[in-house]
Design an enzyme around this catalytic site. Structure first.
Site, PDB file in Angstrom:
ATOM      1  N   ASP A  10       0.722  -1.091  -0.148  1.00 43.89           N
ATOM      2  CA  ASP A  10       0.089   0.059  -0.027  1.00 43.89           C
ATOM      3  C   ASP A  10       1.073   1.224  -0.090  1.00 43.89           C
ATOM      4  O   ASP A  10       2.005   1.175   0.367  1.00 43.89           O
ATOM      5  CB  ASP A  10      -1.030  -0.115   1.312  1.00 43.89           C
ATOM      6  CG  ASP A  10      -1.797   1.159   1.349  1.00 43.89           C
ATOM      7  OD1 ASP A  10      -2.288   1.689   0.314  1.00 43.89           O
ATOM      8  OD2 ASP A  10      -1.951   1.864   2.306  1.00 43.89           O
ATOM      9  N   SER A  11       0.288   2.217  -0.327  1.00 44.61           N
ATOM     10  CA  SER A  11       1.216   3.567  -0.056  1.00 44.61           C
ATOM     11  C   SER A  11       1.588   3.955   1.292  1.00 44.61           C
ATOM     12  O   SER A  11       2.466   4.816   1.359  1.00 44.61           O
ATOM     13  CB  SER A  11      -0.021   4.939  -0.687  1.00 44.61           C
ATOM     14  OG  SER A  11      -0.844   4.950   0.085  1.00 44.61           O
ATOM     15  N   GLY A  43      -2.877   9.371  -3.857  1.00 41.39           N
ATOM     16  CA  GLY A  43      -4.176   9.614  -4.449  1.00 41.39           C
ATOM     17  C   GLY A  43      -4.261  11.042  -5.262  1.00 41.39           C
ATOM     18  O   GLY A  43      -5.181  11.237  -5.944  1.00 41.39           O
ATOM     19  N   CYS A  73      -4.267  -0.986  -2.173  1.00 44.52           N
ATOM     20  CA  CYS A  73      -4.174   0.347  -2.349  1.00 44.52           C
ATOM     21  C   CYS A  73      -5.013   0.755  -3.322  1.00 44.52           C
ATOM     22  O   CYS A  73      -4.990   0.013  -4.445  1.00 44.52           O
ATOM     23  CB  CYS A  73      -2.850   0.954  -2.860  1.00 44.52           C
ATOM     24  SG  CYS A  73      -2.891   2.631  -3.181  1.00 44.52           S
ATOM     25  N   ASN A  74      -6.181   1.249  -3.339  1.00 45.13           N
ATOM     26  CA  ASN A  74      -7.214   1.496  -4.500  1.00 45.13           C
ATOM     27  C   ASN A  74      -6.783   1.965  -5.382  1.00 45.13           C
ATOM     28  O   ASN A  74      -6.716   2.201  -6.902  1.00 45.13           O
ATOM     29  CB  ASN A  74      -8.552   2.069  -3.856  1.00 45.13           C
ATOM     30  CG  ASN A  74      -9.198   1.022  -3.030  1.00 45.13           C
ATOM     31  OD1 ASN A  74      -8.693   0.841  -1.890  1.00 45.13           O
ATOM     32  ND2 ASN A  74     -10.168   0.498  -3.447  1.00 45.13           N
ATOM     33  N   GLU A 152      -3.072   9.161   7.897  1.00 48.18           N
ATOM     34  CA  GLU A 152      -1.728   9.104   7.897  1.00 48.18           C
ATOM     35  C   GLU A 152      -1.331   9.938   9.332  1.00 48.18           C
ATOM     36  O   GLU A 152       0.003   9.923   9.843  1.00 48.18           O
ATOM     37  CB  GLU A 152      -0.912   9.441   6.745  1.00 48.18           C
ATOM     38  CG  GLU A 152      -1.224   8.462   5.674  1.00 48.18           C
ATOM     39  CD  GLU A 152      -0.551   7.034   5.886  1.00 48.18           C
ATOM     40  OE1 GLU A 152       0.524   7.251   6.336  1.00 48.18           O
ATOM     41  OE2 GLU A 152      -0.820   6.182   5.309  1.00 48.18           O
ATOM     42  N   CYS A 184     -10.933   3.048  -0.703  1.00 51.19           N
ATOM     43  CA  CYS A 184      -9.608   3.289  -0.392  1.00 51.19           C
ATOM     44  C   CYS A 184      -9.218   2.631   0.942  1.00 51.19           C
ATOM     45  O   CYS A 184     -10.073   2.714   1.826  1.00 51.19           O
ATOM     46  CB  CYS A 184      -9.342   4.713  -0.233  1.00 51.19           C
ATOM     47  SG  CYS A 184      -7.587   5.047   0.301  1.00 51.19           S
ATOM     48  N   THR A 185      -8.111   1.750   0.931  1.00 51.49           N
ATOM     49  CA  THR A 185      -7.912   0.811   2.046  1.00 51.49           C
ATOM     50  C   THR A 185      -7.559   1.699   3.319  1.00 51.49           C
ATOM     51  O   THR A 185      -7.690   1.151   4.404  1.00 51.49           O
ATOM     52  CB  THR A 185      -6.653  -0.006   1.905  1.00 51.49           C
ATOM     53  OG1 THR A 185      -5.661   0.730   1.334  1.00 51.49           O
ATOM     54  CG2 THR A 185      -7.243  -1.154   0.942  1.00 51.49           C
ATOM     55  N   HIS A 186      -7.346   3.108   3.240  1.00 53.97           N
ATOM     56  CA  HIS A 186      -7.253   4.052   4.518  1.00 53.97           C
ATOM     57  C   HIS A 186      -8.605   4.194   5.274  1.00 53.97           C
ATOM     58  O   HIS A 186      -8.807   4.416   6.329  1.00 53.97           O
ATOM     59  CB  HIS A 186      -6.758   5.253   4.062  1.00 53.97           C
ATOM     60  CG  HIS A 186      -5.116   5.267   3.772  1.00 53.97           C
ATOM     61  ND1 HIS A 186      -4.606   4.747   2.838  1.00 53.97           N
ATOM     62  CD2 HIS A 186      -4.209   5.696   4.649  1.00 53.97           C
ATOM     63  CE1 HIS A 186      -3.445   4.887   2.968  1.00 53.97           C
ATOM     64  NE2 HIS A 186      -3.029   5.187   4.032  1.00 53.97           N
TER      65      HIS A 186
END
Lengths: 263, 263
Positions: A10-11, A43, A73-74, A152, A184-186
């Site tokens: 992922d980012s 993103g 990560c989308n 984040e 979005c995985t966040h």
């Protein structure tokens, strides 16, 4: 039995939400996780840059002889999945399709909302994926470029998170949707805040469980299932930030240390 | 007369606020600008990573035979300036000291607020710099980790910007400060929003003009002043994003294109 690890990237910290779900269904797998914390977020960056970053990470993960890669990560799934599939022989799984299939099962009124990063939303990947399966669905999309920075920077439940979320989401919640894809995985880390604004009538689709089921099916089909008795999960990141460890602790319920990798 | 260009860099678009001011005082200088738009933001990343990024960029700028480098990023100035000065022979100017000197001149009640990124604030660079000059000043600091994402995602004057700013700033505006240092080159782009919350009694210190004056003095002292008749400003960025061009247009009042550089 294939003891090679699964690679997940992922980012940043978002992909951690996928690890738990994968391990719930596949508890005997070894996992190598990479978070690109030095270059997060993805993103609001260009397609070319996201593809370049994704390829670098896949090459790094291949060094661990991974048997499968999950693009957790989308943004990277939306913009680089096809290129990664063409460029590497290892199976690569994205997060878009599993989330879409889940949403189509859940929605009763055929009105679905999708939220994601600027890059994900403007790629129209979700809208196209839904319409490819069933054209009769109404899809409303909304980019929420501050959601990844919120996560984040540990703004998970506070007033700032609520205010930003209200601002982004109120306009799409007026459109009669009954299902919202957290694209979005966040975003699952902001689930409480989002659900509070959405109310009870809108179901949130966190695609991480759907991704885990998809990974399991694929591994069974390709005979990739592992059976390590003491499976490991190793963490690597392009930057060692305090927030990475803090968030990992919250979401994995244990302390981890990520090794820093520069490439 | 020294026609070599001045190098200016930032994590993203923030440093553009410095270009205008430098050109106002030194209209015959050539400028090479680099924005690290592929890795922005810096403010929540580690000291080691910020130093690594800064060194890479200085090396890149040296390829243009720059005569002076302006670190037009407070995070990089706070965490990497000393290392850069030690590692390279070219003069390197940061943005902290000029901003501090300006604030000390302006404040009447000796109560100064400083806002910046997480990395800048937790380094205490501003607090130490003020106290080194005059211990009798009261300094209150506050990190505003979402301000750079706000700017980089074009939330400059909207409701989200106001709500986030209120949330960060109200607590420090209750402490009787009469001066607020905008400790990040992105923040002048949020000046309207910040001033609205601050009211008339708090003076905002945008260090870009002070930086330009500092650059001019240094160049005069070292005999570096240029006199190009048709001076150029060239833009380079690690990612070519639409927002970079949009913001550059707003703040430089002309359309520019940045060349993408990968290293």
């Amino acid at each position: 039995m294939d003891t090679r690890p699964i690679g997940i990237f992922d980012s940043g910290v978002g992909g951690l939400t996928v690890i738990n779900k994968v391990l719930r269904l596949l508890p005997n797998e070894n996992i190598i996780y990479f978070g690109d914390t030095a270059r997060v977020p993805y993103g609001n960056k260009s397609k070319e840059t996201i593809i370049r970053f994704s390829k670098e990470i896949v090459k790094y993960l291949l060094g661990f002889k991974v048997k499968l890669i999950v693009v957790a990560c989308n943004t990277a799934s939306s913009l680089s999945l096809e290129t990664l599939k063409r460029s590497f022989s290892v199976p690569v799984v994205g997060v878009i399709k599993p989330g879409v299939e889940e949403a189509l099962k859940v929605s009763r009124n055929k009105r679905i909302g999708v939220i994601g990063t600027e890059a994900t939303i403007s790629s129209n990947t979700y809208k196209k994926a839904i319409e490819n399966i069933d054209k009769s669905f109404f899809v409303i999309q909304k980019s929420c470029p501050l959601f990844v920075p919120l996560v984040e920077n540990m703004h998970l439940y506070d007033d700032i998170a609520v205010r930003v979320a209200e601002n982004y989401l109120s306009p799409i919640f007026n459109k009669g949707i009954d299902t919202l894809i957290l694209g979005c995985t966040h975003y699952p880390l902001l689930k409480n805040v989002i659900q509070r604004i959405a109310g009870r009538d809108i179901e949130l689709i966190d695609s991480s469980m759907a991704v885990a089921r998809h990974v399991k099916r694929l591994m069974e089909r390709r005979n990739l299932i592992g059976g390590s008795i003491r499976p490991y999960t190793k963490f690597f990141a392009s930057d060692n930030t305090e927030n990475f460890s803090k968030l990992a602790k919250i979401f994995l319920r244990k302390s981890i240390t990520a090794r820093r990798v520069i490439f």
